[in-house]
Design a protein around this motif. Structure first.
Motif, mmCIF file in Angstrom:
data_model
loop_
_atom_site.group_PDB
_atom_site.id
_atom_site.type_symbol
_atom_site.label_atom_id
_atom_site.label_comp_id
_atom_site.label_asym_id
_atom_site.label_seq_id
_atom_site.Cartn_x
_atom_site.Cartn_y
_atom_site.Cartn_z
ATOM 1 N N SER A 172 0.849 -1.211 0.000
ATOM 2 C CA SER A 172 0.000 0.000 0.000
ATOM 3 C C SER A 172 0.877 1.250 0.000
ATOM 4 O O SER A 172 0.628 2.207 -0.741
ATOM 5 N N TYR A 173 1.900 1.215 0.855
ATOM 6 C CA TYR A 173 2.837 2.350 0.952
ATOM 7 C C TYR A 173 3.480 2.612 -0.415
ATOM 8 O O TYR A 173 3.571 3.751 -0.866
ATOM 9 N N LEU A 174 3.910 1.535 -1.084
ATOM 10 C CA LEU A 174 4.592 1.714 -2.371
ATOM 11 C C LEU A 174 3.646 2.287 -3.426
ATOM 12 O O LEU A 174 4.052 3.084 -4.269
ATOM 13 N N GLY A 175 2.374 1.880 -3.363
ATOM 14 C CA GLY A 175 1.379 2.439 -4.287
ATOM 15 C C GLY A 175 1.221 3.932 -4.052
ATOM 16 O O GLY A 175 1.218 4.736 -4.996
ATOM 17 N N ALA A 176 1.120 4.313 -2.773
ATOM 18 C CA ALA A 176 0.970 5.739 -2.440
ATOM 19 C C ALA A 176 2.207 6.511 -2.879
ATOM 20 O O ALA A 176 2.117 7.631 -3.377
ATOM 21 N N LYS A 177 3.366 5.878 -2.738
ATOM 22 C CA LYS A 177 4.616 6.558 -3.106
ATOM 23 C C LYS A 177 4.657 6.904 -4.597
ATOM 24 O O LYS A 177 5.243 7.906 -4.986
ATOM 25 N N ARG A 178 4.013 6.093 -5.405
ATOM 26 C CA ARG A 178 3.984 6.404 -6.839
ATOM 27 C C ARG A 178 2.768 7.247 -7.212
ATOM 28 O O ARG A 178 2.369 7.302 -8.373
ATOM 29 N N GLY A 179 2.166 7.880 -6.214
ATOM 30 C CA GLY A 179 1.131 8.864 -6.516
ATOM 31 C C GLY A 179 -0.296 8.346 -6.498
ATOM 32 O O GLY A 179 -1.213 9.055 -6.915
ATOM 33 N N LEU A 180 -0.501 7.097 -6.032
ATOM 34 C CA LEU A 180 -1.886 6.610 -5.937
ATOM 35 C C LEU A 180 -2.496 7.077 -4.625
ATOM 36 O O LEU A 180 -1.860 7.005 -3.573
ATOM 37 N N SER A 181 -3.717 7.513 -4.698
ATOM 38 C CA SER A 181 -4.447 7.815 -3.481
ATOM 39 C C SER A 181 -5.082 6.489 -3.034
ATOM 40 O O SER A 181 -5.813 5.853 -3.782
ATOM 41 N N ILE A 182 -4.748 6.064 -1.801
ATOM 42 C CA ILE A 182 -5.060 4.697 -1.375
ATOM 43 C C ILE A 182 -6.278 4.635 -0.462
ATOM 44 O O ILE A 182 -6.396 5.415 0.481
ATOM 45 N N ASP A 183 -7.181 3.704 -0.740
ATOM 46 C CA ASP A 183 -8.164 3.253 0.250
ATOM 47 C C ASP A 183 -7.916 1.763 0.451
ATOM 48 O O ASP A 183 -7.280 1.117 -0.383
ATOM 49 N N PHE A 184 -8.417 1.249 1.580
ATOM 50 C CA PHE A 184 -8.108 -0.138 1.936
ATOM 51 C C PHE A 184 -9.356 -1.005 1.911
ATOM 52 O O PHE A 184 -10.446 -0.540 2.236
ATOM 53 N N LEU A 185 -9.156 -2.278 1.568
ATOM 54 C CA LEU A 185 -10.249 -3.253 1.641
ATOM 55 C C LEU A 185 -9.764 -4.443 2.458
ATOM 56 O O LEU A 185 -8.714 -5.023 2.164
ATOM 57 N N HIS A 186 -10.534 -4.764 3.498
ATOM 58 C CA HIS A 186 -10.170 -5.899 4.341
ATOM 59 C C HIS A 186 -11.352 -6.859 4.437
ATOM 60 O O HIS A 186 -12.498 -6.434 4.570
ATOM 61 N N PHE A 187 -11.057 -8.147 4.357
ATOM 62 C CA PHE A 187 -12.088 -9.173 4.528
ATOM 63 C C PHE A 187 -11.958 -9.764 5.922
ATOM 64 O O PHE A 187 -10.890 -10.239 6.299
ATOM 65 N N ALA A 188 -13.041 -9.701 6.662
ATOM 66 C CA ALA A 188 -13.009 -10.200 8.041
ATOM 67 C C ALA A 188 -14.013 -11.339 8.176
ATOM 68 O O ALA A 188 -15.064 -11.325 7.531
ATOM 69 N N SER A 189 -13.682 -12.318 8.993
ATOM 70 C CA SER A 189 -14.562 -13.479 9.164
ATOM 71 C C SER A 189 -14.960 -13.690 10.617
ATOM 72 O O SER A 189 -14.617 -14.715 11.219
ATOM 73 N N PRO A 190 -15.699 -12.739 11.195
ATOM 74 C CA PRO A 190 -16.153 -12.974 12.564
ATOM 75 C C PRO A 190 -17.157 -14.134 12.586
ATOM 76 O O PRO A 190 -17.868 -14.304 11.597
ATOM 77 N N PRO A 191 -17.219 -14.974 13.578
ATOM 78 C CA PRO A 191 -16.447 -14.885 14.826
ATOM 79 C C PRO A 191 -15.100 -15.612 14.745
ATOM 80 O O PRO A 191 -14.396 -15.676 15.749
ATOM 81 N N TYR A 192 -14.760 -16.118 13.555
ATOM 82 C CA TYR A 192 -13.469 -16.832 13.448
ATOM 83 C C TYR A 192 -12.300 -15.860 13.590
ATOM 84 O O TYR A 192 -11.240 -16.221 14.060
ATOM 85 N N THR A 193 -12.502 -14.631 13.091
ATOM 86 C CA THR A 193 -11.470 -13.605 13.310
ATOM 87 C C THR A 193 -12.007 -12.617 14.351
ATOM 88 O O THR A 193 -13.210 -12.361 14.410
ATOM 89 N N SER A 194 -11.110 -12.087 15.166
ATOM 90 C CA SER A 194 -11.521 -11.308 16.342
ATOM 91 C C SER A 194 -11.552 -9.811 16.082
ATOM 92 O O SER A 194 -11.055 -9.334 15.058
#
Ligand code: ATP
Ligand code: MG
Length: 367
Positions: A172-194
């Motif tokens: 993500s950092y490297l993408g931003a360094k080359r001028g990309l404006s970054i948003d993040f996508l995370h996949f979470a699996s509650p209750p297996y992930t906390s």
């Protein structure tokens, strides 16, 4: 007046886009660019921020004076050890030529500082005198390297798939360094992930947001998809199909590109065939993998440098680690993968997950 002087880099070279870059740099810093630099009154917060602003190549703290005040300023200097004077006469009308001013200033410093000694090759202190047009000059002793790169935003918008591991914050950092404006996508699996695992991801996004700006974190629930895969598909295809779901869902956000932290041959699912099997599901989207050829040591070094490493190694589970097959398929055959996916209502599951997205504002940790 005590000032900060920041210089920008590469944007110099790309004449056609120069205006766009400078506008973006001004927007990102809230400061004006004039005469190829940013100059503002000294403020510690601004100084720290400029050192994390992509597009900036070096930052100095110095004095701004009028041309006639240069010698007075040099008279005031007190220091020990070896030194040299380095004059940049950007204003060609200035009365002394560079070598002359060098010699005059050198003599003044030697006269006032008994323990100072000239060393032109390897001096302890370099006194820079930068003579600009419009009766401005800057005198400073240090040049700190900036982060380089291009101002965030000039390359468009990238959606970075972030897992909580070491790799994806770095990509993500490297993408931003080359001028990309970054948003993040995370996949979470509650209750297996906390909740802690999710907080860890938020913290990592916050650290990357010190370099990018105004980031959002999209959290998409992945539990149902993972349970359906486990119920219906052959175990060895689990990871391959999960990855394909991730990319299909990422595409729905319609960014200019998708970024992942995938790295060739790092794990069983990241063989050429494994990456190809998720690449082809992404349709016409551009998937960028900034770390594809990096060694793990190089990635760890970068993670330490940008400040994500210590958080990344906290031992919380990721959705990819809770349903791991004992023997993941190493060279998946696309036709067989598609056969497995037919056992699921793939598009409907992806659409449902997408519709349940939660949006979080990422708080930059330094602000
Ligand atoms: P990382 O340090 O990024 O976790 P990794 O070597 O552990 O890397 P994998 O877990 O195989 O890699 O994942 C490869 C890539 O897939 C990650 O870099 C990330 O871009 C994406 N990814 C994995 N898990 C998730 C997740 N839960 N949410 C979003 N993206 C993910
Ligand atoms: Mg991971």
């Amino acid at each position: 007046m005590k000032v900060i002087i920041a210089r920008y880099g590469e944007i110099h070279l790309r004449k056609g886009n120069r205006g766009i870059f400078i506008k973006q740099l001004e927007k990102n810093t809230g400061l004006k660019v004039a005469d190829e630099r940013i100059v503002c009154e000294y403020d510690e917060k601004i100084f720290n921020k400029l050192q994390r602003t992509f597009g900036i190549t070096s930052v100095s703290i110095g004095e701004q004076v009028k041309h006639l005040e240069i010698l007075d300023e040099i008279e005031k200097m007190r220091f020990d050890g070896t030194f040299k004077v380095s004059v940049n006469r950007a204003d060609r009308t200035f009365e002394y030529r560079s070598p002359e001013l060098n010699a005059i200033c050198g003599d003044i410093i030697l006269k006032n500082n008994k323990n100072a000694k000239v060393d032109l090759v390897n001096p302890k202190t370099t006194i820079y005198i930068d003579i600009r047009p419009n009766d401005r000059a800057f005198i400073f002793k240090h040049r700190r390297r900036g982060p380089g790169g291009l101002p965030v935003g000039v390359s468009g918008r990238g959606l970075s798939l972030i897992s909580g591991g070491i790799d994806s914050p770095v990509s993500s950092y490297l993408g931003a360094k080359r001028g990309l404006s970054i948003d993040f996508l995370h996949f979470a699996s509650p209750p297996y992930t906390s909740e802690q695992a999710l907080n860890k991801v938020k913290k990592l996004c916050g650290i990357v947001a010190n370099y990018s700006m105004n980031c959002k974190l999209f959290v998409v629930p992945f539990t149902k998809i993972q349970e359906e895969i486990r119920k219906h598909c052959k175990e060895e295809y689990t990871i391959t199909i999960m990855r394909r779901f991730m990319l299909v869902i990422a595409e729905k956000f319609k960014y200019d590109c998708i970024i992942t932290g995938e790295n060739l041959a790092q794990v069983a699912s990241q063989t050429v065939e494994g990456i190809a099997s998720n690449n082809c599901v992404a349709g016409n989207s551009l998937v960028l993998r900034p770390l594809i050829f990096a060694d793990k040591e190089e990635i760890i070094e970068k993670a330490k440098q940008i400040g994500t490493y210590e958080t990344s190694i906290l031992p919380y589970e990721d959705c990819c680690t809770v349903f791991v097959p004992r023997h993941p398929i190493i060279k998946p055959d696309i036709k067989k993968v598609e056969e497995e996916e037919k056992k699921l209502d793939f598009n409907k599951l992806a659409e449902e997950a997408y519709n349940e997205v939660c949006i979080h504002k990422v708080v930059s940790l330094e602000e």
